[in-house]
Design a protein around this motif. Structure first.
Motif, mmCIF file in Angstrom:
data_model
loop_
_atom_site.group_PDB
_atom_site.id
_atom_site.type_symbol
_atom_site.label_atom_id
_atom_site.label_comp_id
_atom_site.label_asym_id
_atom_site.label_seq_id
_atom_site.Cartn_x
_atom_site.Cartn_y
_atom_site.Cartn_z
ATOM 1 N N GLU A 1 0.914 -1.300 -0.112
ATOM 2 C CA GLU A 1 -0.140 0.173 -0.058
ATOM 3 C C GLU A 1 0.843 1.245 -0.051
ATOM 4 O O GLU A 1 0.536 2.306 -0.617
ATOM 5 C CB GLU A 1 -0.883 0.040 1.171
ATOM 6 C CG GLU A 1 -2.265 -0.854 0.985
ATOM 7 C CD GLU A 1 -2.968 -0.735 -0.124
ATOM 8 O OE1 GLU A 1 -3.190 0.562 -0.348
ATOM 9 O OE2 GLU A 1 -3.425 -1.564 -0.919
ATOM 10 N N PHE B 1 1.575 0.339 -8.757
ATOM 11 C CA PHE B 1 1.010 -0.579 -8.045
ATOM 12 C C PHE B 1 2.297 -1.473 -7.928
ATOM 13 O O PHE B 1 2.562 -2.179 -8.734
ATOM 14 C CB PHE B 1 0.062 -1.350 -8.945
ATOM 15 C CG PHE B 1 -0.973 -0.222 -8.887
ATOM 16 C CD1 PHE B 1 -2.041 0.116 -8.241
ATOM 17 C CD2 PHE B 1 -1.435 0.045 -10.483
ATOM 18 C CE1 PHE B 1 -3.038 1.010 -8.585
ATOM 19 C CE2 PHE B 1 -2.803 0.921 -10.682
ATOM 20 C CZ PHE B 1 -3.281 1.326 -9.808
ATOM 21 N N HIS C 1 -5.579 -4.118 -10.288
ATOM 22 C CA HIS C 1 -5.950 -2.659 -9.518
ATOM 23 C C HIS C 1 -7.020 -2.056 -10.317
ATOM 24 O O HIS C 1 -8.080 -1.611 -9.677
ATOM 25 C CB HIS C 1 -4.712 -1.987 -9.118
ATOM 26 C CG HIS C 1 -3.940 -2.618 -8.011
ATOM 27 N ND1 HIS C 1 -4.347 -2.096 -6.649
ATOM 28 C CD2 HIS C 1 -2.852 -3.486 -8.032
ATOM 29 C CE1 HIS C 1 -3.454 -2.581 -5.939
ATOM 30 N NE2 HIS C 1 -2.458 -3.455 -6.599
ATOM 31 N N LYS D 1 -10.482 -3.762 -10.730
ATOM 32 C CA LYS D 1 -11.137 -4.251 -9.704
ATOM 33 C C LYS D 1 -12.472 -3.484 -9.346
ATOM 34 O O LYS D 1 -12.490 -2.312 -9.526
ATOM 35 C CB LYS D 1 -10.318 -4.223 -8.478
ATOM 36 C CG LYS D 1 -10.548 -5.093 -7.397
ATOM 37 C CD LYS D 1 -9.926 -4.869 -5.964
ATOM 38 C CE LYS D 1 -8.444 -5.622 -6.200
ATOM 39 N NZ LYS D 1 -7.764 -5.571 -4.828
#
Lengths: 321, 321
Positions: A80, A109, A318, A321
């Motif tokens: 994160e 990411f 990502h 999603k």
């Protein structure tokens, strides 16, 4: 501007592989640079940016059209935060790669390289359609990524999936790179196969492996596999030993995870046809029948592309999603 | 009518424990029946209904106020379908328990008993607040439930979490109930501790265990633990052996799952203070440092209540999702 592309960056110890793809994972342009001998944060970051600029410039895509950049990197990481805690081969210590690449104005990411490979196989390779999948890569070591309910399982501190460091044999005196003794990686990797081959030569066993090398130290896993493929009995026996150890670890993972698929990659997977029977024999002996019958084991599809394709998949995972 | 209650049913091999609770898990009424000798589908289903009726009647709650009934049951199961494939101790084979209980007009949530226990500890016991948690119960066998990102992980065919059937020692000749040799359960359960204790007596070792029983066959895990608690050296050594084996398996699970918490239940967990040091010493030797330092191991809280509280939690997990 419409976001129609992603970029994948596979950050390895010797080279950086970068590719631009559309949102279906079709690669439009690739770029590759060697990291070189100077391995420090600034050099690595500069080279990452160079490869990104290269794929952008050569395709005349605008960076604003890029929805995200997936970055596959050896761990440990804080995903994160974008923090690379430590990479032994690149001298990156506590580098926040999101901050370092913030001038690109594109979402970054970060993903562990083995997890990225798992995503790559799930999106574009042998893992397609599998919701609960274990990716295992067997080469110098044993790495893996665990996909649960369709997503990578990261664990509490982004460290899950260290399947190579299950203890396979608690009485083993073989020391693993992690410090433990008898890890699956220490006993069933390409390095383990190499060690078994070298031991066979030292014991002066009658084997073709001897003819394939000048020095005992040249015996690696591929040499043993080559001799086994030519039906050398000593080499076949060594492959059987590795297959049994692989099967034992896989049986435990099957009992724990009840996966529908195991995708088997890395150099040793090139010898799957020589390993398959003994691997399955061991799984059938050691895993619960009701779980063993629900799983298939398939060699990985992406080969040496798995790193960069995995980084692309990490970005897509990502974005979509 | 407002749905203010749930019911949990713990279906065991000898007894059925049922409880009515509010939506915070506060138990208002319990009911308990022995299964008795006649173990067939009709008998078991009738007795389940009896216990449910009993808690309803005695609390003057209307069944329409019950949001759902959680049913913890030994596996293997098909949870969505409500199918009990097989329970060795109850002679239930391919019984659809949702159909059997359909006249109650209340949603039935079937859950594997070890998973239900894991949910019970997560909702109301030592697992509170843990998103990635492994529940392990060590008694006659070793069972477990894996909670990932806040939910039970069921796997592809509701069979995940058979952590007791990891192969702990591939060279072991100790046969497990599952058919495999050297399973964690075969080597580190209460049964294993009992076997070690009996072997010590047969070898005529000088131990207090001898004074605690009339027959060697009476040596169970609790007897060994009792002698160890009184600082009997032989018994302490046996506890250490079990602790090392428990630690080896836990280290593998830590490397695989990177959990924040391990909740340790079952009869053997009553001796946690005697096991703790060696378990942690083993984990520190075998698990990766960065993962070992993120996990805590806590004895389970719910004791013999874990089954029925787990069944309540299984219902709440569905209702509150």
């Amino acid at each position: 501007m419409k976001k129609e592309y992603v970029i994948g960056v596979d950050l390895g110890g010797t080279k950086i592989l970068t590719a631009l793809s559309d949102l279906e994972g079709n690669i439009l342009k690739r770029s590759r640079v060697l990291v070189g001998d100077v391995k420090d944060k600034d050099t690595v970051v500069t080279k990452i940016k160079e490869t990104i600029e290269q794929v952008i410039e050569e395709t005349e895509v605008d960076l604003e059209q890029v929805a995200g950049i997936g970055l596959g990197c050896p761990g440990p990481l804080d995903i994160e935060e974008g923090l690379i805690h430590h990479t032994p081969n690149l001298n990156l210590d506590d580098v926040n790669i999101k901050d370092e690449l913030s001038d690109l104005n594109t979402p970054i990411f970060l993903e562990n390289d083995a997890n990225a490979a798992a995503l790559g196989e799930q999106w574009f390779g042998s893992g397609k359609g599998a919701e609960n999948m274990i990716y295992i890569t067997v080469s110098t070591g044993i790495g893996g990524g665990v996909i649960i309910n369709g997503d990578i399982y990261h664990g509490t501190s982004d460290g899950a999936g260290e399947i190579g460091h299950m203890t396979l044999d608690p009485n083993s005196v073989v020391k693993c790179g992690c410090g433990n003794f008898g890890c699956w990686e220490a006993l069933a990797s390409g390095t383990a196969l190499s060690r078994l081959g070298q031991e066979a030569l030292k014991a002066e066993e009658d084997t073709m492996i001897d003819d394939l090398v000048d020095e005992i130290s040249e015996v690696d896993g591929a040499v043993v596999a080559k001799a086994a493929a030519k039906e050398d009995e000593v080499a076949l026996e060594l492959m059987n030993t590795i297959a049994e150890r692989l099967g034992t670890g896989l049986a435990s993972l099957i009992n724990i995870f009840n996966p529908s698929r195991i995708v088997f990659g890395g150099g040793v997977s090139n010898s799957w046809s020589l390993l398959e029977d003994k691997v399955w024999e061991t799984i059938e002996a050691r895993a619960m029948d009701s779980l063993a019958e629900k799983v298939e084991i398939i060699p990985a599809e992406l080969g040496s592309d798995v790193g960069v394709v995995g980084a692309i998949a990490a970005a897509l995972a990502h974005i979509k999603k």
